[in-house]
Write a protein that holds these residues in place. Structure first.
Motif, PDB file in Angstrom:
ATOM      1  N   THR A   1       0.837  -1.214   0.000  1.00  0.00           N
ATOM      2  CA  THR A   1       0.000   0.000   0.000  1.00  0.00           C
ATOM      3  C   THR A   1       0.866   1.255   0.000  1.00  0.00           C
ATOM      4  N   ALA A   2       1.935   1.245   0.811  1.00  0.00           N
ATOM      5  CA  ALA A   2       2.833   2.399   0.870  1.00  0.00           C
ATOM      6  C   ALA A   2       3.514   2.633  -0.480  1.00  0.00           C
ATOM      7  N   ALA A   3       3.897   1.549  -1.141  1.00  0.00           N
ATOM      8  CA  ALA A   3       4.538   1.668  -2.453  1.00  0.00           C
ATOM      9  C   ALA A   3       3.559   2.246  -3.477  1.00  0.00           C
ATOM     10  N   GLU A   4       2.329   1.766  -3.448  1.00  0.00           N
ATOM     11  CA  GLU A   4       1.322   2.259  -4.389  1.00  0.00           C
ATOM     12  C   GLU A   4       1.006   3.733  -4.139  1.00  0.00           C
ATOM     13  N   GLN A   5       0.968   4.139  -2.884  1.00  0.00           N
ATOM     14  CA  GLN A   5       0.719   5.543  -2.552  1.00  0.00           C
ATOM     15  C   GLN A   5       1.859   6.431  -3.060  1.00  0.00           C
ATOM     16  N   GLU A   6       3.074   5.907  -2.991  1.00  0.00           N
ATOM     17  CA  GLU A   6       4.220   6.673  -3.486  1.00  0.00           C
ATOM     18  C   GLU A   6       4.159   6.814  -5.004  1.00  0.00           C
TER      19      GLU A   6
ATOM     20  N   PHE B   1      11.402   2.961  -2.731  1.00  0.00           N
ATOM     21  CA  PHE B   1      12.014   2.068  -1.755  1.00  0.00           C
ATOM     22  C   PHE B   1      11.858   2.624  -0.341  1.00  0.00           C
ATOM     23  N   ASP B   2      12.090   3.918  -0.181  1.00  0.00           N
ATOM     24  CA  ASP B   2      11.965   4.546   1.137  1.00  0.00           C
ATOM     25  C   ASP B   2      10.522   4.470   1.655  1.00  0.00           C
TER      26      ASP B   2
ATOM     27  N   GLY C   1       9.387   2.417   4.893  1.00  0.00           N
ATOM     28  CA  GLY C   1       8.761   3.165   5.973  1.00  0.00           C
ATOM     29  C   GLY C   1       7.510   2.508   6.531  1.00  0.00           C
ATOM     30  N   ALA C   2       6.972   1.526   5.801  1.00  0.00           N
ATOM     31  CA  ALA C   2       5.781   0.821   6.282  1.00  0.00           C
ATOM     32  C   ALA C   2       6.125  -0.204   7.360  1.00  0.00           C
ATOM     33  N   TYR C   3       7.394  -0.549   7.461  1.00  0.00           N
ATOM     34  CA  TYR C   3       7.828  -1.473   8.504  1.00  0.00           C
ATOM     35  C   TYR C   3       7.955  -0.724   9.830  1.00  0.00           C
TER      36      TYR C   3
END
Length: 198
Positions: free
Chosen positions: A41-46, A145-146, A150-152
């Motif tokens: 989800t974080a990657a898709e938002q980025e 990547f960041d 950051g989701a971890y």
């Protein structure tokens, strides 16, 4: 004298070290299973934040979720190392030989993992730059990547450092312990035929 009584302390420590290595390898798939959806989800938002359609990842079969081989492989390694530790308890000479071969491989494999992790962003950016997909070529791999990282949880770096220390330290410890005189004598005694009292 019982087998347990005859087993030297070095072997007991080696067995525990094997189990610790196994547990360290299990942290990879466990983190992937627990946080995989959040990371994706974080990657898709980025991707959206970079002004690109969210479908660009799926269209290029890119996923930040741990799945398939990324989950199965470390689990298989962990089970194998745990079983190797159990085998050491038996005093079979073959177990000592296999361990002395496997532990250096474990060390080298972990070095390869560290190198792969260190070059992950540049490899990802190179893949983006060489893509035929214009949207993918516009992606900033470092920012992506960041965002995924950051989701971890915040304690991930501590866990990662601990994991690497356990793998390297315990693998070296097993090698040293299996080369100790008491361990050599223990495995050598397993070759001797059992004798019965007169």
């Amino acid at each position: 004298m019982s087998e347990y009584a005859r087993r030297p302390t070095a072997i007991g420590i080696a067995v525990v070290a094997n189990l610790l290595i196994a547990l360290a390898f299990l942290t990879i798939p466990l983190l992937g299973l627990v946080y995989g959806d959040d990371v994706q989800t974080a990657a898709e938002q980025e991707v959206v934040a970079q002004g690109l359609p969210v479908s660009v990842l799926a269209d290029n079969e890119l996923s930040f979720r741990e799945s398939g081989v990324a989950i199965v492989f470390p689990v298989v390694i962990a089970l194998g190392i745990a079983l190797l530790g159990w085998w050491l308890r038996t005093g079979r000479p073959a177990a000592r030989i296999v361990s002395l071969i496997v532990m250096p491989v474990v060390i080298l494999a972990n070095v390869a993992i560290l190198i792969s992790n260190a070059s992950a962003v540049s490899a990802l950016q190179t893949m983006f730059d060489r893509s035929n997909d214009a949207d993918l070529r516009r992606l900033d791999a470092q920012a992506l990547f960041d965002a995924a990282l950051g989701a971890y949880p915040d304690w991930l770096p501590v866990l990662t450092s601990t994991r690497n220390t356990v793998v390297f330290g315990c693998a070296v410890l097993v090698i040293v312990l299996l080369l100790a005189p008491s361990a050599r004598a223990y495995f050598r005694s397993a070759k001797q035929p059992a004798t019965t009292p007169a």
